[in-house]
Design a protein around this motif. Structure first.
Motif, PDB file in Angstrom:
ATOM      1  N   UNK A   1      -4.192 -17.352  -6.064  1.00 45.52           N
ATOM      2  CA  UNK A   1      -4.953 -16.486  -6.921  1.00 45.52           C
ATOM      3  C   UNK A   1      -4.778 -15.012  -6.520  1.00 45.52           C
ATOM      4  N   UNK A   2      -4.707 -14.793  -5.191  1.00 41.82           N
ATOM      5  CA  UNK A   2      -4.577 -13.416  -4.723  1.00 41.82           C
ATOM      6  C   UNK A   2      -3.247 -12.807  -5.158  1.00 41.82           C
ATOM      7  N   UNK A   3      -2.204 -13.624  -5.258  1.00 44.28           N
ATOM      8  CA  UNK A   3      -0.912 -13.098  -5.693  1.00 44.28           C
ATOM      9  C   UNK A   3      -0.882 -12.850  -7.201  1.00 44.28           C
ATOM     10  N   UNK A   4      -1.652 -13.621  -7.939  1.00 40.97           N
ATOM     11  CA  UNK A   4      -1.778 -13.374  -9.372  1.00 40.97           C
ATOM     12  C   UNK A   4      -2.485 -12.043  -9.627  1.00 40.97           C
ATOM     13  N   UNK A   5      -3.526 -11.780  -8.864  1.00 38.51           N
ATOM     14  CA  UNK A   5      -4.229 -10.493  -8.967  1.00 38.51           C
ATOM     15  C   UNK A   5      -3.294  -9.354  -8.562  1.00 38.51           C
ATOM     16  N   UNK A   6      -2.498  -9.567  -7.524  1.00 40.04           N
ATOM     17  CA  UNK A   6      -1.536  -8.540  -7.094  1.00 40.04           C
ATOM     18  C   UNK A   6      -0.493  -8.288  -8.175  1.00 40.04           C
ATOM     19  N   UNK A   7      -0.053  -9.340  -8.858  1.00 34.73           N
ATOM     20  CA  UNK A   7       0.920  -9.171  -9.938  1.00 34.73           C
ATOM     21  C   UNK A   7       0.321  -8.387 -11.099  1.00 34.73           C
ATOM     22  N   UNK A   8      -0.922  -8.698 -11.476  1.00 32.29           N
ATOM     23  CA  UNK A   8      -1.589  -7.953 -12.545  1.00 32.29           C
ATOM     24  C   UNK A   8      -1.780  -6.492 -12.153  1.00 32.29           C
ATOM     25  N   UNK A   9      -2.147  -6.247 -10.915  1.00 32.30           N
ATOM     26  CA  UNK A   9      -2.358  -4.879 -10.447  1.00 32.30           C
ATOM     27  C   UNK A   9      -1.038  -4.105 -10.436  1.00 32.30           C
ATOM     28  N   UNK A  10       0.017  -4.750 -10.003  1.00 33.64           N
ATOM     29  CA  UNK A  10       1.335  -4.108 -10.011  1.00 33.64           C
ATOM     30  C   UNK A  10       1.751  -3.750 -11.431  1.00 33.64           C
ATOM     31  N   UNK A  11       1.583  -4.697 -12.346  1.00 34.35           N
ATOM     32  CA  UNK A  11       1.919  -4.436 -13.742  1.00 34.35           C
ATOM     33  C   UNK A  11       1.099  -3.314 -14.330  1.00 34.35           C
ATOM     34  N   UNK A  12      -0.193  -3.292 -14.015  1.00 34.05           N
ATOM     35  CA  UNK A  12      -1.060  -2.232 -14.517  1.00 34.05           C
ATOM     36  C   UNK A  12      -0.626  -0.869 -13.990  1.00 34.05           C
ATOM     37  N   UNK A  13      -0.317  -0.781 -12.709  1.00 32.55           N
ATOM     38  CA  UNK A  13       0.088   0.502 -12.127  1.00 32.55           C
ATOM     39  C   UNK A  13       1.421   0.987 -12.681  1.00 32.55           C
ATOM     40  N   UNK A  14       2.353   0.064 -12.905  1.00 31.12           N
ATOM     41  CA  UNK A  14       3.646   0.463 -13.468  1.00 31.12           C
ATOM     42  C   UNK A  14       3.471   0.910 -14.914  1.00 31.12           C
ATOM     43  N   UNK A  15       2.660   0.185 -15.686  1.00 28.30           N
ATOM     44  CA  UNK A  15       2.391   0.608 -17.066  1.00 28.30           C
ATOM     45  C   UNK A  15       1.661   1.944 -17.103  1.00 28.30           C
ATOM     46  N   UNK A  16       0.759   2.176 -16.169  1.00 25.80           N
ATOM     47  CA  UNK A  16       0.060   3.463 -16.110  1.00 25.80           C
ATOM     48  C   UNK A  16       1.037   4.592 -15.792  1.00 25.80           C
ATOM     49  N   UNK A  17       2.011   4.324 -14.932  1.00 27.45           N
ATOM     50  CA  UNK A  17       3.018   5.332 -14.599  1.00 27.45           C
ATOM     51  C   UNK A  17       3.829   5.707 -15.842  1.00 27.45           C
ATOM     52  N   UNK A  18       4.300   4.703 -16.579  1.00 28.06           N
ATOM     53  CA  UNK A  18       5.077   4.994 -17.775  1.00 28.06           C
ATOM     54  C   UNK A  18       4.208   5.581 -18.888  1.00 28.06           C
ATOM     55  N   UNK A  19       2.938   5.196 -18.945  1.00 26.73           N
ATOM     56  CA  UNK A  19       2.029   5.815 -19.901  1.00 26.73           C
ATOM     57  C   UNK A  19       1.822   7.293 -19.618  1.00 26.73           C
ATOM     58  N   UNK A  20       1.725   7.648 -18.341  1.00 31.49           N
ATOM     59  CA  UNK A  20       1.605   9.054 -17.959  1.00 31.49           C
ATOM     60  C   UNK A  20       2.845   9.840 -18.367  1.00 31.49           C
ATOM     61  N   UNK A  21       4.012   9.242 -18.161  1.00 30.18           N
ATOM     62  CA  UNK A  21       5.258   9.907 -18.545  1.00 30.18           C
ATOM     63  C   UNK A  21       5.289  10.115 -20.059  1.00 30.18           C
ATOM     64  N   UNK A  22       4.954   9.093 -20.810  1.00 31.08           N
ATOM     65  CA  UNK A  22       4.985   9.163 -22.272  1.00 31.08           C
ATOM     66  C   UNK A  22       3.998  10.200 -22.801  1.00 31.08           C
ATOM     67  N   UNK A  23       2.787  10.214 -22.247  1.00 32.52           N
ATOM     68  CA  UNK A  23       1.758  11.164 -22.675  1.00 32.52           C
ATOM     69  C   UNK A  23       2.168  12.599 -22.349  1.00 32.52           C
ATOM     70  N   UNK A  24       2.733  12.822 -21.175  1.00 30.24           N
ATOM     71  CA  UNK A  24       3.155  14.161 -20.774  1.00 30.24           C
ATOM     72  C   UNK A  24       4.301  14.661 -21.645  1.00 30.24           C
ATOM     73  N   UNK A  25       5.245  13.774 -21.984  1.00 27.70           N
ATOM     74  CA  UNK A  25       6.331  14.187 -22.877  1.00 27.70           C
ATOM     75  C   UNK A  25       5.797  14.594 -24.244  1.00 27.70           C
ATOM     76  N   UNK A  26       4.810  13.856 -24.736  1.00 25.63           N
ATOM     77  CA  UNK A  26       4.205  14.208 -26.012  1.00 25.63           C
ATOM     78  C   UNK A  26       3.508  15.557 -25.968  1.00 25.63           C
ATOM     79  N   UNK A  27       2.804  15.823 -24.873  1.00 30.19           N
ATOM     80  CA  UNK A  27       2.136  17.120 -24.721  1.00 30.19           C
ATOM     81  C   UNK A  27       3.159  18.252 -24.647  1.00 30.19           C
ATOM     82  N   UNK A  28       4.274  18.013 -23.949  1.00 33.83           N
ATOM     83  CA  UNK A  28       5.301  19.040 -23.853  1.00 33.83           C
ATOM     84  C   UNK A  28       5.928  19.319 -25.217  1.00 33.83           C
TER      85      UNK A  28
END
Length: 102
Positions: A1-28
């Motif tokens: 279960x702990x590795x499933x939570x780690x996988x979800x957290x990893x996915x969330x952080x990577x998606x947040x990173x790409x979301x930040x990039x996408x949002x910043x490009x739009x603002x620029x």
């Protein structure tokens, strides 16, 4: 279960990173269009300092997206491994009692 939570957290952080990039490009793009950039000619333009900082961070995240993603995955799964403990039986947690202590 702990590795499933780690996988979800990893996915969330990577998606947040790409979301930040996408949002910043739009603002620029919006800031550049507001200042009359037609998308073809290269010209200097003044941008707010906070937008320039976000553009620099987004560029760094874009260039190093694969190593940062691997680092995030290693960090999340490493924390899950450390938090989980040894997973031994309950007998290993009991104190050792010798004949002299009885």
């Amino acid at each position: 279960m702990k590795y499933l939570i780690a996988a979800f957290m990893t996915g969330f952080l990577i998606l947040a990173m790409f979301g930040f990039i996408w949002k910043t490009e739009g603002e620029f793009r919006q800031a550049a269009l507001d200042r009359g950039w037609d998308g073809e000619q290269d010209m200097g333009m003044e941008l707010p300092g906070d937008l320039l900082q976000r553009i620099s961070i987004a560029n760094l995240l874009r260039v190093y997206s694969i190593p940062i993603s691997v680092l995030l995955a290693g960090l999340c799964f490493g924390i899950a491994f450390q938090v989980g403990g040894s997973g031994g039986d309950a007998k290993s947690d009991q104190p050792v009692v010798t004949e002299e202590q009885k």
